[in-house]
Scaffold this motif. Structure first.
Motif, PDB file in Angstrom:
ATOM      1  N   ALA A  75       0.853  -1.199   0.000  1.00 56.13           N
ATOM      2  CA  ALA A  75       0.000   0.000   0.000  1.00 56.13           C
ATOM      3  C   ALA A  75       0.884   1.242   0.000  1.00 56.13           C
ATOM      4  O   ALA A  75       0.892   2.042   0.944  1.00 56.13           O
ATOM      5  N   GLU A  76       1.635   1.411  -1.069  1.00 56.35           N
ATOM      6  CA  GLU A  76       2.620   2.484  -1.136  1.00 56.35           C
ATOM      7  C   GLU A  76       1.973   3.867  -1.054  1.00 56.35           C
ATOM      8  O   GLU A  76       2.526   4.787  -0.453  1.00 56.35           O
ATOM      9  N   LEU A  77       0.795   4.029  -1.693  1.00 57.57           N
ATOM     10  CA  LEU A  77       0.144   5.342  -1.682  1.00 57.57           C
ATOM     11  C   LEU A  77      -0.195   5.768  -0.260  1.00 57.57           C
ATOM     12  O   LEU A  77       0.103   6.899   0.149  1.00 57.57           O
ATOM     13  N   TRP A  78      -0.808   4.863   0.507  1.00 58.95           N
ATOM     14  CA  TRP A  78      -1.170   5.202   1.878  1.00 58.95           C
ATOM     15  C   TRP A  78       0.056   5.429   2.750  1.00 58.95           C
ATOM     16  O   TRP A  78       0.063   6.316   3.621  1.00 58.95           O
ATOM     17  N   ARG A  79       1.094   4.675   2.513  1.00 58.98           N
ATOM     18  CA  ARG A  79       2.324   4.852   3.287  1.00 58.98           C
ATOM     19  C   ARG A  79       2.980   6.191   2.975  1.00 58.98           C
ATOM     20  O   ARG A  79       3.516   6.861   3.868  1.00 58.98           O
ATOM     21  N   ASP A  80       2.923   6.608   1.708  1.00 62.07           N
ATOM     22  CA  ASP A  80       3.478   7.913   1.333  1.00 62.07           C
ATOM     23  C   ASP A  80       2.656   9.056   1.929  1.00 62.07           C
ATOM     24  O   ASP A  80       3.208  10.061   2.401  1.00 62.07           O
ATOM     25  N   ILE A  81       1.328   8.917   1.896  1.00 62.12           N
ATOM     26  CA  ILE A  81       0.467   9.940   2.498  1.00 62.12           C
ATOM     27  C   ILE A  81       0.731  10.038   3.997  1.00 62.12           C
ATOM     28  O   ILE A  81       0.812  11.141   4.568  1.00 62.12           O
ATOM     29  N   ALA A  82       0.871   8.886   4.625  1.00 63.58           N
ATOM     30  CA  ALA A  82       1.147   8.874   6.065  1.00 63.58           C
ATOM     31  C   ALA A  82       2.473   9.540   6.378  1.00 63.58           C
ATOM     32  O   ALA A  82       2.595  10.307   7.347  1.00 63.58           O
ATOM     33  N   LEU A  83       3.490   9.278   5.563  1.00 62.80           N
ATOM     34  CA  LEU A  83       4.795   9.898   5.775  1.00 62.80           C
ATOM     35  C   LEU A  83       4.718  11.411   5.611  1.00 62.80           C
ATOM     36  O   LEU A  83       5.318  12.161   6.391  1.00 62.80           O
ATOM     37  N   ALA A  84       3.945  11.867   4.614  1.00 60.75           N
ATOM     38  CA  ALA A  84       3.775  13.308   4.409  1.00 60.75           C
ATOM     39  C   ALA A  84       3.053  13.935   5.602  1.00 60.75           C
ATOM     40  O   ALA A  84       3.394  15.044   6.044  1.00 60.75           O
ATOM     41  N   LEU A  85       2.043  13.242   6.141  1.00 61.89           N
ATOM     42  CA  LEU A  85       1.317  13.752   7.302  1.00 61.89           C
ATOM     43  C   LEU A  85       2.224  13.848   8.517  1.00 61.89           C
ATOM     44  O   LEU A  85       2.211  14.859   9.253  1.00 61.89           O
ATOM     45  N   VAL A  86       3.037  12.819   8.733  1.00 60.40           N
ATOM     46  CA  VAL A  86       3.976  12.838   9.851  1.00 60.40           C
ATOM     47  C   VAL A  86       4.952  14.010   9.714  1.00 60.40           C
ATOM     48  O   VAL A  86       5.215  14.748  10.678  1.00 60.40           O
ATOM     49  N   GLY A  87       5.489  14.211   8.502  1.00 61.76           N
ATOM     50  CA  GLY A  87       6.422  15.310   8.285  1.00 61.76           C
ATOM     51  C   GLY A  87       5.783  16.675   8.484  1.00 61.76           C
ATOM     52  O   GLY A  87       6.388  17.571   9.083  1.00 61.76           O
ATOM     53  N   ALA A  88       4.548  16.834   8.017  1.00 57.77           N
ATOM     54  CA  ALA A  88       3.856  18.120   8.158  1.00 57.77           C
ATOM     55  C   ALA A  88       3.570  18.432   9.620  1.00 57.77           C
ATOM     56  O   ALA A  88       3.756  19.574  10.084  1.00 57.77           O
ATOM     57  N   MET A  89       3.126  17.439  10.381  1.00 62.30           N
ATOM     58  CA  MET A  89       2.828  17.666  11.797  1.00 62.30           C
ATOM     59  C   MET A  89       4.108  17.964  12.580  1.00 62.30           C
ATOM     60  O   MET A  89       4.111  18.836  13.453  1.00 62.30           O
ATOM     61  N   TRP A  90       5.185  17.265  12.247  1.00 63.91           N
ATOM     62  CA  TRP A  90       6.438  17.528  12.953  1.00 63.91           C
ATOM     63  C   TRP A  90       6.938  18.937  12.634  1.00 63.91           C
ATOM     64  O   TRP A  90       7.503  19.613  13.496  1.00 63.91           O
ATOM     65  N   LEU A  91       6.702  19.409  11.403  1.00 65.83           N
ATOM     66  CA  LEU A  91       7.081  20.781  11.050  1.00 65.83           C
ATOM     67  C   LEU A  91       6.307  21.782  11.894  1.00 65.83           C
ATOM     68  O   LEU A  91       6.862  22.805  12.324  1.00 65.83           O
ATOM     69  N   LEU A  92       5.031  21.505  12.148  1.00 64.56           N
ATOM     70  CA  LEU A  92       4.249  22.371  13.030  1.00 64.56           C
ATOM     71  C   LEU A  92       4.844  22.405  14.435  1.00 64.56           C
ATOM     72  O   LEU A  92       4.896  23.461  15.074  1.00 64.56           O
ATOM     73  N   PHE A  93       5.301  21.251  14.913  1.00 64.60           N
ATOM     74  CA  PHE A  93       5.917  21.199  16.236  1.00 64.60           C
ATOM     75  C   PHE A  93       7.195  22.043  16.273  1.00 64.60           C
ATOM     76  O   PHE A  93       7.470  22.725  17.266  1.00 64.60           O
ATOM     77  N   VAL A  94       7.974  21.987  15.196  1.00 67.58           N
ATOM     78  CA  VAL A  94       9.208  22.779  15.127  1.00 67.58           C
ATOM     79  C   VAL A  94       8.890  24.267  15.132  1.00 67.58           C
ATOM     80  O   VAL A  94       9.544  25.059  15.830  1.00 67.58           O
ATOM     81  N   ILE A  95       7.867  24.667  14.365  1.00 68.14           N
ATOM     82  CA  ILE A  95       7.475  26.077  14.319  1.00 68.14           C
ATOM     83  C   ILE A  95       7.005  26.545  15.697  1.00 68.14           C
ATOM     84  O   ILE A  95       7.377  27.623  16.169  1.00 68.14           O
ATOM     85  N   ASP A  96       6.192  25.723  16.344  1.00 72.07           N
ATOM     86  CA  ASP A  96       5.715  26.065  17.687  1.00 72.07           C
ATOM     87  C   ASP A  96       6.888  26.205  18.654  1.00 72.07           C
ATOM     88  O   ASP A  96       6.924  27.133  19.478  1.00 72.07           O
ATOM     89  N   TYR A  97       7.853  25.309  18.570  1.00 68.00           N
ATOM     90  CA  TYR A  97       9.014  25.354  19.455  1.00 68.00           C
ATOM     91  C   TYR A  97       9.811  26.638  19.221  1.00 68.00           C
ATOM     92  O   TYR A  97      10.248  27.297  20.180  1.00 68.00           O
ATOM     93  N   ALA A  98       9.987  27.005  17.952  1.00 61.28           N
ATOM     94  CA  ALA A  98      10.727  28.225  17.633  1.00 61.28           C
ATOM     95  C   ALA A  98      10.001  29.467  18.152  1.00 61.28           C
ATOM     96  O   ALA A  98      10.626  30.401  18.677  1.00 61.28           O
TER      97      ALA A  98
END
Length: 225
Positions: free
Chosen positions: A45-68
């Motif tokens: 299920a490569e499509l779902w795994r790629d979407i999940a990876l993008a979601l994880v990266g986007a949420m972690w970016l929000l955490f970095v912005i909040d931390y900054a």
């Protein structure tokens, strides 16, 4: 003036935390959802795994912005890392964000004059929510690390959930144990959290019972006719 006092006396940081905690908690749930999909989805299920990876990266970016933003508003500079060690820890290990459940609830309650729940009900709520989210996060992490390792006893996600339940409740049957170094690090952290949660619930229950008995004693025996 101490670093902690300086951080607490910054109105801009306080306002940001009150406004951002609840949305960031939702983001942490989305992060957990993305990580779970990435770990549990079939390899084809490569499509779902790629979407999940993008979601994880986007949420972690929000955490970095909040931390900054928190660093900038605190006025502490590099000292923020030491004063707000929990923020730093969950930025490096986002699966630990369930530990911020207490801060989320506190930030929401600051908008109201009085908490809607008693102290004991709040302790039970904190412990229940934290146990559920932390246990699920640990089960995902251990399954991800262990299921393909040689000699692993945790082969399925069900095994990982069973292990997390036994570890959080400090039962430790020993039928499913991590064998990889990182898996054992996760296990050690979950053991510590399980003991802390158990202590909080036990202490709160004991205090509630003592106060209940004290109120009964103060009432005294009923007056005879």
């Amino acid at each position: 003036m101490s670093d902690r006092t300086t951080a607490q006396s910054t109105p801009a940081l306080t306002r940001w935390e009150q406004r951002a905690e609840a949305p960031l908690f939702v983001a942490s749930l989305l992060f957990l959802l993305g990580y779970a999909t990435r770990v549990l989805a079939p390899h084809d299920a490569e499509l779902w795994r790629d979407i999940a990876l993008a979601l994880v990266g986007a949420m972690w970016l929000l955490f970095v912005i909040d931390y900054a933003v928190r660093i900038r508003l605190s006025g502490l500079g590099h000292r923020f890392v030491r004063v707000h060690w929990l923020d730093t820890l969950v930025l490096v290990l986002p699966l630990l964000r369930p530990l911020r459940v207490v801060k989320v609830y506190t930030a929401i309650q600051k908008r109201r004059d009085e908490p809607r729940l008693s102290l004991y009900a709040r302790v039970m709520t904190y412990a229940g929510m934290t146990s559920l989210l932390l246990g699920f996060s640990a089960a995902l992490a251990v399954y991800h690390l262990e299921h393909g390792a040689p000699g692993a006893s945790i082969r399925t996600f069900g095994d990982a959930v069973w292990w997390a339940c036994a570890t959080l409740t400090t039962v430790g049957y020993g039928d499913a144990v991590p064998v990889t170094p990182l898996g054992r690090v996760v296990a050690a952290g979950l053991m510590a959290c399980g003991l802390a949660l158990l202590g909080a619930v036990t202490g709160s229950s004991s205090s509630w019972l003592i106060q209940a008995f004290r109120r009964e004693d103060e009432k005294g025996p009923p007056a005879s006719g």
